[in-house]
Design a protein around this motif. Structure first.
Motif, PDB file in Angstrom:
ATOM      1  N   MET A   1     -21.418 -25.805-120.182  1.00  0.00           N
ATOM      2  CA  MET A   1     -21.869 -26.357-119.282  1.00  0.00           C
ATOM      3  C   MET A   1     -23.120 -25.425-118.962  1.00  0.00           C
ATOM      4  O   MET A   1     -24.271 -25.689-118.417  1.00  0.00           O
ATOM      5  CB  MET A   1     -21.000 -26.556-118.143  1.00  0.00           C
ATOM      6  CG  MET A   1     -21.462 -26.930-117.037  1.00  0.00           C
ATOM      7  SD  MET A   1     -20.542 -27.181-115.646  1.00  0.00           S
ATOM      8  CE  MET A   1     -19.201 -28.505-116.233  1.00  0.00           C
ATOM      9  N   LEU A   2     -22.884 -24.225-118.969  1.00  0.00           N
ATOM     10  CA  LEU A   2     -23.682 -22.894-118.778  1.00  0.00           C
ATOM     11  C   LEU A   2     -24.938 -22.879-119.478  1.00  0.00           C
ATOM     12  O   LEU A   2     -25.933 -22.510-119.255  1.00  0.00           O
ATOM     13  CB  LEU A   2     -23.040 -21.514-118.694  1.00  0.00           C
ATOM     14  CG  LEU A   2     -22.020 -21.412-117.438  1.00  0.00           C
ATOM     15  CD1 LEU A   2     -21.541 -20.167-117.766  1.00  0.00           C
ATOM     16  CD2 LEU A   2     -22.535 -21.620-116.072  1.00  0.00           C
ATOM     17  N   LEU A   3     -24.667 -23.488-120.718  1.00  0.00           N
ATOM     18  CA  LEU A   3     -25.778 -23.262-121.838  1.00  0.00           C
ATOM     19  C   LEU A   3     -27.022 -24.240-121.607  1.00  0.00           C
ATOM     20  O   LEU A   3     -28.044 -23.900-122.034  1.00  0.00           O
ATOM     21  CB  LEU A   3     -25.073 -23.285-123.299  1.00  0.00           C
ATOM     22  CG  LEU A   3     -24.182 -22.353-123.791  1.00  0.00           C
ATOM     23  CD1 LEU A   3     -23.685 -22.690-125.097  1.00  0.00           C
ATOM     24  CD2 LEU A   3     -24.618 -20.973-123.576  1.00  0.00           C
ATOM     25  N   ASN A   4     -26.707 -25.518-120.851  1.00  0.00           N
ATOM     26  CA  ASN A   4     -27.538 -26.332-120.945  1.00  0.00           C
ATOM     27  C   ASN A   4     -28.256 -26.509-119.577  1.00  0.00           C
ATOM     28  O   ASN A   4     -29.054 -27.475-119.226  1.00  0.00           O
ATOM     29  CB  ASN A   4     -26.934 -27.951-121.291  1.00  0.00           C
ATOM     30  CG  ASN A   4     -26.476 -27.999-122.650  1.00  0.00           C
ATOM     31  OD1 ASN A   4     -26.973 -27.198-123.528  1.00  0.00           O
ATOM     32  ND2 ASN A   4     -25.118 -28.305-122.833  1.00  0.00           N
ATOM     33  N   HIS A   5     -28.008 -25.595-118.495  1.00  0.00           N
ATOM     34  CA  HIS A   5     -28.669 -25.666-117.474  1.00  0.00           C
ATOM     35  C   HIS A   5     -30.168 -25.078-117.290  1.00  0.00           C
ATOM     36  O   HIS A   5     -30.609 -24.483-118.031  1.00  0.00           O
ATOM     37  CB  HIS A   5     -27.690 -24.994-116.423  1.00  0.00           C
ATOM     38  CG  HIS A   5     -27.993 -23.422-116.172  1.00  0.00           C
ATOM     39  ND1 HIS A   5     -27.565 -22.522-117.269  1.00  0.00           N
ATOM     40  CD2 HIS A   5     -28.700 -22.817-115.189  1.00  0.00           C
ATOM     41  CE1 HIS A   5     -27.724 -21.449-116.840  1.00  0.00           C
ATOM     42  NE2 HIS A   5     -28.746 -21.497-115.744  1.00  0.00           N
ATOM     43  N   THR A  16     -22.786 -30.402-109.450  1.00  0.00           N
ATOM     44  CA  THR A  16     -21.475 -30.512-110.313  1.00  0.00           C
ATOM     45  C   THR A  16     -20.722 -30.365-109.265  1.00  0.00           C
ATOM     46  O   THR A  16     -19.463 -30.746-109.196  1.00  0.00           O
ATOM     47  CB  THR A  16     -21.701 -29.474-111.250  1.00  0.00           C
ATOM     48  OG1 THR A  16     -22.646 -29.630-112.236  1.00  0.00           O
ATOM     49  CG2 THR A  16     -20.357 -29.222-111.923  1.00  0.00           C
ATOM     50  N   VAL A  17     -20.916 -29.718-108.315  1.00  0.00           N
ATOM     51  CA  VAL A  17     -20.068 -29.291-106.873  1.00  0.00           C
ATOM     52  C   VAL A  17     -19.702 -30.753-106.260  1.00  0.00           C
ATOM     53  O   VAL A  17     -18.502 -30.780-105.962  1.00  0.00           O
ATOM     54  CB  VAL A  17     -20.554 -28.369-106.032  1.00  0.00           C
ATOM     55  CG1 VAL A  17     -19.832 -28.229-104.835  1.00  0.00           C
ATOM     56  CG2 VAL A  17     -20.590 -26.886-106.733  1.00  0.00           C
ATOM     57  N   LEU A  89     -17.591 -20.977-101.293  1.00  0.00           N
ATOM     58  CA  LEU A  89     -18.889 -20.533-102.088  1.00  0.00           C
ATOM     59  C   LEU A  89     -18.501 -20.631-103.647  1.00  0.00           C
ATOM     60  O   LEU A  89     -17.375 -20.443-104.207  1.00  0.00           O
ATOM     61  CB  LEU A  89     -18.790 -18.899-101.820  1.00  0.00           C
ATOM     62  CG  LEU A  89     -19.958 -17.959-102.619  1.00  0.00           C
ATOM     63  CD1 LEU A  89     -21.209 -18.375-102.223  1.00  0.00           C
ATOM     64  CD2 LEU A  89     -19.761 -16.577-102.310  1.00  0.00           C
ATOM     65  N   VAL A  90     -19.449 -21.288-104.155  1.00  0.00           N
ATOM     66  CA  VAL A  90     -19.270 -21.698-105.680  1.00  0.00           C
ATOM     67  C   VAL A  90     -20.308 -20.673-106.515  1.00  0.00           C
ATOM     68  O   VAL A  90     -21.591 -20.875-106.209  1.00  0.00           O
ATOM     69  CB  VAL A  90     -19.594 -23.287-106.066  1.00  0.00           C
ATOM     70  CG1 VAL A  90     -19.528 -23.276-107.528  1.00  0.00           C
ATOM     71  CG2 VAL A  90     -18.588 -23.949-104.917  1.00  0.00           C
ATOM     72  N   ILE A 113     -17.136 -21.939-111.989  1.00  0.00           N
ATOM     73  CA  ILE A 113     -17.689 -23.299-112.812  1.00  0.00           C
ATOM     74  C   ILE A 113     -16.245 -23.740-113.496  1.00  0.00           C
ATOM     75  O   ILE A 113     -15.925 -25.245-113.221  1.00  0.00           O
ATOM     76  CB  ILE A 113     -18.369 -22.967-114.048  1.00  0.00           C
ATOM     77  CG1 ILE A 113     -19.765 -22.183-113.307  1.00  0.00           C
ATOM     78  CG2 ILE A 113     -18.776 -23.876-114.822  1.00  0.00           C
ATOM     79  CD1 ILE A 113     -20.508 -23.277-112.760  1.00  0.00           C
ATOM     80  N   GLY A 114     -15.505 -23.258-113.913  1.00  0.00           N
ATOM     81  CA  GLY A 114     -14.039 -23.717-114.202  1.00  0.00           C
ATOM     82  C   GLY A 114     -13.069 -24.239-113.428  1.00  0.00           C
ATOM     83  O   GLY A 114     -12.510 -25.387-113.481  1.00  0.00           O
TER      84      GLY A 114
END
Length: 206
Positions: A1-5, A16-17, A89-90, A113-114
């Motif tokens: 998920m973090l790699l494609n933002h 996502t939240v 807080l995310v 994120i998890g």
């Protein structure tokens, strides 16, 4: 998920939240203004359970190389008080130790994120999440971090008026005045819950 933002646009995290909250039983709106302050995600559980987390205001920080500090915690807690909702807080990476400590004092729930892939909103905890923390150092309980309300600010009234986060000395904080209060905390020492990156990042900044 973090790699494609997109590193120049944090809207993906807000989306996502909101999707996670909707999966957990909330109606959500994004980028609404509360008293002139833009808030990333606002949510209301349907139907309500008479709990503080029936109403949520969430701030999303898509910071990949910088830990989120105290300012973000203070900001979302301020908005939560104005809106009479629970602050969340995310963070995409983590928070500083001062930010974590302030979050415990103010009952700002920090999610990673998890956490957004879990089956429900993560619980309030008595201790810092264990994953990645120094195992030789005992973390304080939330009750040990809570400051006593100054006597000059103490007040007792039967009037139907707005109240501060702390109703009185020795009480758990609750932003939502018509809820039952924040009284249930999970002891992470006895929990199988995997709290992910928050502990790791917080331990890096002392």
């Amino acid at each position: 998920m973090l790699l494609n933002h997109d590193p120049t646009n944090g809207r993906w995290l807000e989306k996502t939240v909101a999707e996670a909250l909707e999966a957990w039983g909330y109606h959500t709106v994004r980028n609404e203004y509360l008293f002139g302050l833009e808030t990333d995600v606002i949510a209301r559980r349907v139907p309500p359970r008479d709990e503080p987390d029936d109403f949520i205001v969430a701030e999303c920080k898509d910071w990949q190389t910088t830990l989120v500090g105290r300012e973000a915690v203070a900001s979302i807690s301020h908005r939560a008080l104005l809106a009479r909702a629970m602050p969340v807080l995310v963070v995409a990476w983590g928070v500083t130790t001062p930010a974590w400590s302030l979050a415990q004092r103010l009952d700002v729930r920090i999610l990673t994120i998890g956490d957004l892939t879990k089956d429900s909103l993560p619980p309030l905890t008595e201790h810092r999440p264990l994953t990645g923390t120094f195992r030789t150092r005992r973390e304080p309980r939330v009750s040990q971090l809570r400051d006593r309300m100054p006597d000059l600010l103490g007040r007792h009234t039967d009037l139907d008026v707005e109240s501060p986060v702390f109703f009185s000395v020795g009480r758990d904080p609750c932003y939502v005045l018509d809820r039952t209060g924040n009284g249930a905390y999970v002891d992470t020492y006895d929990s199988d819950y995997d709290f992910g990156w928050v502990g790791t990042a917080a331990s890096c900044r002392r």
